[in-house]
Write a protein that holds these residues in place. Sequence first.
Motif, PDB file in Angstrom:
ATOM      1  N   ARG A 301       0.718  -1.247  -0.144  1.00  0.00           N
ATOM      2  CA  ARG A 301       0.183   0.247   0.133  1.00  0.00           C
ATOM      3  C   ARG A 301       0.914   0.950   0.020  1.00  0.00           C
ATOM      4  O   ARG A 301       1.648   1.206  -1.381  1.00  0.00           O
ATOM      5  N   ASN A 302       0.575   2.245   0.918  1.00  0.00           N
ATOM      6  CA  ASN A 302       1.396   3.523   0.812  1.00  0.00           C
ATOM      7  C   ASN A 302       2.733   3.035   2.035  1.00  0.00           C
ATOM      8  O   ASN A 302       3.667   4.276   2.499  1.00  0.00           O
ATOM      9  N   TYR A 303       3.435   1.844   2.046  1.00  0.00           N
ATOM     10  CA  TYR A 303       4.776   1.654   3.362  1.00  0.00           C
ATOM     11  C   TYR A 303       5.657   1.794   2.769  1.00  0.00           C
ATOM     12  O   TYR A 303       5.174   0.379   1.961  1.00  0.00           O
ATOM     13  N   LYS A 304       6.860   1.729   2.743  1.00  0.00           N
ATOM     14  CA  LYS A 304       7.640   0.978   2.525  1.00  0.00           C
ATOM     15  C   LYS A 304       8.458  -0.393   3.033  1.00  0.00           C
ATOM     16  O   LYS A 304       8.387   0.468   5.141  1.00  0.00           O
ATOM     17  N   ILE A 305       8.235  -0.889   2.799  1.00  0.00           N
ATOM     18  CA  ILE A 305       9.260  -1.753   3.266  1.00  0.00           C
ATOM     19  C   ILE A 305      10.648  -2.744   3.449  1.00  0.00           C
ATOM     20  O   ILE A 305      10.545  -2.908   2.247  1.00  0.00           O
ATOM     21  N   ILE A 306      11.109  -2.252   4.144  1.00  0.00           N
ATOM     22  CA  ILE A 306      12.548  -2.896   4.633  1.00  0.00           C
ATOM     23  C   ILE A 306      13.305  -3.786   5.118  1.00  0.00           C
ATOM     24  O   ILE A 306      13.254  -3.867   6.183  1.00  0.00           O
ATOM     25  N   THR A 307      13.834  -5.018   4.605  1.00  0.00           N
ATOM     26  CA  THR A 307      14.092  -6.012   5.230  1.00  0.00           C
ATOM     27  C   THR A 307      14.663  -6.979   4.516  1.00  0.00           C
ATOM     28  O   THR A 307      16.226  -6.527   3.303  1.00  0.00           O
TER      29      THR A 307
END
Length: 599
Positions: A301-307
């Motif tokens: 959605r509007n979130y950035k995922i750093i993994t």
Amino acid sequence: MKNKILSINNTIILALVVLGACRTGSKTPGVRQSSGVYQYDNEKKTTVQRKSGPYYSDRQAVTGRNGMVASAHPVASRVGVDILKAGGNAVDAAVAVQFALAVVYPGAGNIGGGGFMVFRDKAGQAYTLDFREKGPEKAHKDMYLDSAHNVIPRLSITGHLASGVPGSVAGMVEAHRRFGKLTWAQVLQPAIDLAEKGVALTEREALGLNRTKKSFLQVNPDKRYFMKADTTDWKTGEVLVQKDLAQTLRRIQQEGRAGFYEGETARLLVAEMQRGGGIITEKDLKRYQAVWRDPLVGTFRNYKIITMPPTSSGGVALLQLLRLVEPYPLRLWGWNSDSTVQVMIEAERRVYADRAKFLGDPDFVKVPVNQLIDQDYLKTRWSDFTFARATDSKNVKGGVLPGYESLETTHFSVVDQEGNAVSITTTLNGGYGSRVVVGGAGFLMNNEMDDFSVKPGVPNMFGLIGNQANAIAPGKRMLSSMTPTIVEQDGKLYMVVGTPGGSTIITSVYQTILNVLEHGMTMQQSVNALKFHHQWLPDHTIFENGAFSEETIQKLQARGYKLEQLTNSLGRMDCILLRPDGTLEGASDPRADNTSVGY
């Protein structure tokens, strides 16, 4: 192009939703009837609780404005906050917590294991560090098989041959070298003090040591580490002193990397391996290096995922899972409704099949990361899905990619006053690792060799199936499920997430993120929320008592889902959320001794 694909996906899903609504008799056009504990209230525009009992406990969050540490042990969390108060940054605190956990939490905290770090600095730049263990030089693909090529039971799990070359110390040295603010001596001192003076055992730690005593004696017949002098059982509050471990930590404090991978500690470790038939050599230790890798970054959605990228499978799997369910109206269906659970299980089934086929050490095999998280590819993975019935895992294989050539861990999260954030998951693999204690050095060795594919198609201790991509090889890092993750909202730090749990790490992180982003829970509510897990094979879904309503259970079983209620729990989350008012919400799991400390 991406928006066009999402538009097509949403059209397809809307059609499925409408069909599902007609089939189930939903009173709301276009929305399947919810049987979950939570559902979306259209008038209030928020998620509301339908029934009581969605949580493991009613533990409340810890808040702070200047810093927060969430870890598996209250003493380790306090150590981290003390480092922050002394002027250290999030990396300083994380290093101090890692070494403190090696003292106060021997079941999983370690210097004889390895792990992964995701770091986001105050400017928003992200970094990932791989300090996963490696196969020793003498390792080979058939080392755990008998003459008939059958797996020798427990050889990769218990004893000296089960250990890979440890990476934890190298990882902490490298993280501090690049980003630390305080001196190395300062961040090591708390762990040394705890080992020398002793730490009072929690009830859980006392029980763990008592349960493991027989195994310790079998593997270490000439040693009495982690036992009382009179060999009676430990009681809550009794003090565990670890003098040999304190000396090992002092060598690391004084000599840095060389204090572990060379000199006296290395000599003791190699002597221990030779004593018990292990294969780690001084050359293996000296050659070991932690590796900086490019962060795996995606969106939901509007979130950035750093993994974390491979060697961890967790980041790839997490992004696949989030993208697979993104087109579905989970918020409208409700938390753990039959429809929400169904699409989450089916996503998990396909993602774990991909994990088995494609993922391994990128230094040894081609890992098609970008293809696996591509929207077009993920759309093909839904081609055989129907709401009418469960997919049979026997019919689910790893996907087809053009051009491709073929339970104990601990997590902690740290955020400092400036907004630097660290997410670290580290492990010995099984509880207390291989049960091997290095004589004269006082620390436990890992049993990470079991995380390789010991034999293609044969499950490991967590029931995970592996293939040639994860076959044993000298110098190779074994595949992991660890999923340390940081989430951004509108370019700003939002959430730091992670957990132990073997194969269930990925799905626990996945659910915890969705609970906040989709179901409107606070960070602590999300951690408290009851969980479930599916991993392709074996083809069943395990769930915590109360995670599904009776209505959800009946609907899922009617569609062919095999459900198994657990007598224990899933996950040991340690998470931090940045609230809109700027305060930090520390959320540690009530299922164990996990504790958040803020200031």
